[in-house]
Design a protein around this motif. Structure first.
Motif, short mmCIF file in Angstrom:
data_model
loop_
_atom_site.label_atom_id
_atom_site.label_comp_id
_atom_site.label_asym_id
_atom_site.label_seq_id
_atom_site.Cartn_x
_atom_site.Cartn_y
_atom_site.Cartn_z
N GLY A 98 45.74 47.71 39.14
CA GLY A 98 45.31 47.21 37.83
C GLY A 98 46.13 46.03 37.37
O GLY A 98 45.59 45.03 36.86
N LEU A 99 47.44 46.13 37.53
CA LEU A 99 48.33 45.03 37.13
C LEU A 99 48.02 43.78 37.94
O LEU A 99 47.94 42.67 37.39
N ALA A 100 47.82 43.95 39.25
CA ALA A 100 47.51 42.81 40.11
C ALA A 100 46.20 42.16 39.70
O ALA A 100 46.10 40.93 39.60
N ALA A 101 45.18 42.98 39.45
CA ALA A 101 43.89 42.44 39.03
C ALA A 101 44.02 41.68 37.71
O ALA A 101 43.42 40.60 37.54
N LEU A 102 44.81 42.21 36.79
CA LEU A 102 45.01 41.56 35.50
C LEU A 102 45.69 40.21 35.66
O LEU A 102 45.26 39.21 35.07
N GLU A 103 46.72 40.17 36.48
CA GLU A 103 47.45 38.92 36.69
C GLU A 103 46.62 37.90 37.46
O GLU A 103 46.85 36.69 37.35
N MET A 104 45.63 38.39 38.21
CA MET A 104 44.75 37.49 38.95
C MET A 104 43.53 37.08 38.13
O MET A 104 42.66 36.36 38.62
N GLY A 105 43.46 37.54 36.88
CA GLY A 105 42.41 37.10 35.97
C GLY A 105 41.20 38.00 35.87
O GLY A 105 40.24 37.67 35.16
N ASP A 106 41.21 39.14 36.56
CA ASP A 106 40.06 40.05 36.54
C ASP A 106 40.36 41.22 35.60
O ASP A 106 40.76 42.30 36.02
N ALA A 107 40.15 40.98 34.31
CA ALA A 107 40.50 41.98 33.30
C ALA A 107 39.61 43.21 33.38
O ALA A 107 40.06 44.33 33.08
#
Length: 222
Positions: free
Chosen positions: A145-154
């Motif tokens: 989840g953190l990785a997806a958030l930092e990659m712009g996929d909220a």
């Protein structure tokens, strides 16, 4: 060990030290010997991690995974007939192998988050490997989840973090990043609404302006 969601937390668990029952042979070394060697590599990796020697820690985890790869039925079955036949693992050996794999994948993701320049794509990759083996693993859900958030996929981040939050509702790190994902999604929604509002409100104005222009040219109202 810290919260399940925290970047500092490592997986160090696994099956109990194997006994002699169910012992089977693999080419070169006994299966249990290889499994214990992989577990030892993981333990050394944990020690390097505690010393903040991230590069060496990752190296040990990768070595452990390479050892396990030679025993993994998911891997060996795809190359069947191209090498020595591997004796099937007992259920106990299979569980030990999977537990060690999960720990190493999780620990590599934890190490990557400690680097000065974080490669979130790799964090996501290793976290997803864990989730393939343990779909409800909170640490992997959090890091994916953190990785997806930092990659712009909220949206994806919210899905992973929501599941992690259901598993551990009191985890501060999980709740913090879930809130970040929800806030980002809300901002994106408001921005989208504003865009459509401007789009539809500008339509009549353009039509009116066009009508005035045509009136000026022809002297007649449209």
């Amino acid at each position: 060990m810290e919260d399940a969601g925290g970047e500092e937390s490592l997986d160090a668990q696994g099956a109990a030290k194997p006994g002699c029952s169910g012992h089977r042979q693999a080419p070169g070394k006994p299966v249990w010997s290889l499994l214990e060697e992989a577990a030892h590599m993981k333990t050394e990796g944990n020690a390097f991690y505690r010393e903040k020697n991230i590069r060496s820690a990752i190296g040990r985890y990768h070595r452990a995974l390479l050892i396990l790869r030679s025993l993994d039925s998911d891997v060996t079955s795809s190359v069947k007939g191209f090498g020595p036949e591997i004796t099937a693992l007992t259920p106990e050996q299979e569980a030990f192998l999977r537990n060690t794999q999960v720990d190493c994948y999780n620990n590599i993701a934890a190490c990557l988050l400690q680097k000065q320049s974080v490669d979130y794509a790799r964090v996501r990759e290793y976290s997803l490997r864990v989730l393939q083996l343990r779909p409800g693993n909170v640490k992997a859900l959090y890091r994916a989840g953190l990785a997806a958030l930092e990659m712009g996929d909220a949206q994806t981040a919210k899905e992973y973090l929501s599941q992690a939050c259901r598993e551990q509702p009191n985890d501060v790190s999980v709740r913090k990043h879930l809130q970040r994902a929800e806030e980002k999604l809300n901002r994106e929604l408001q921005k989208e609404k504003a865009m459509y509002r401007d789009m539809f409100s500008s339509g009549p104005k353009s039509s009116s302006a066009e009508g005035i222009s045509q009136t000026n040219r022809t002297g007649e109202a449209v």
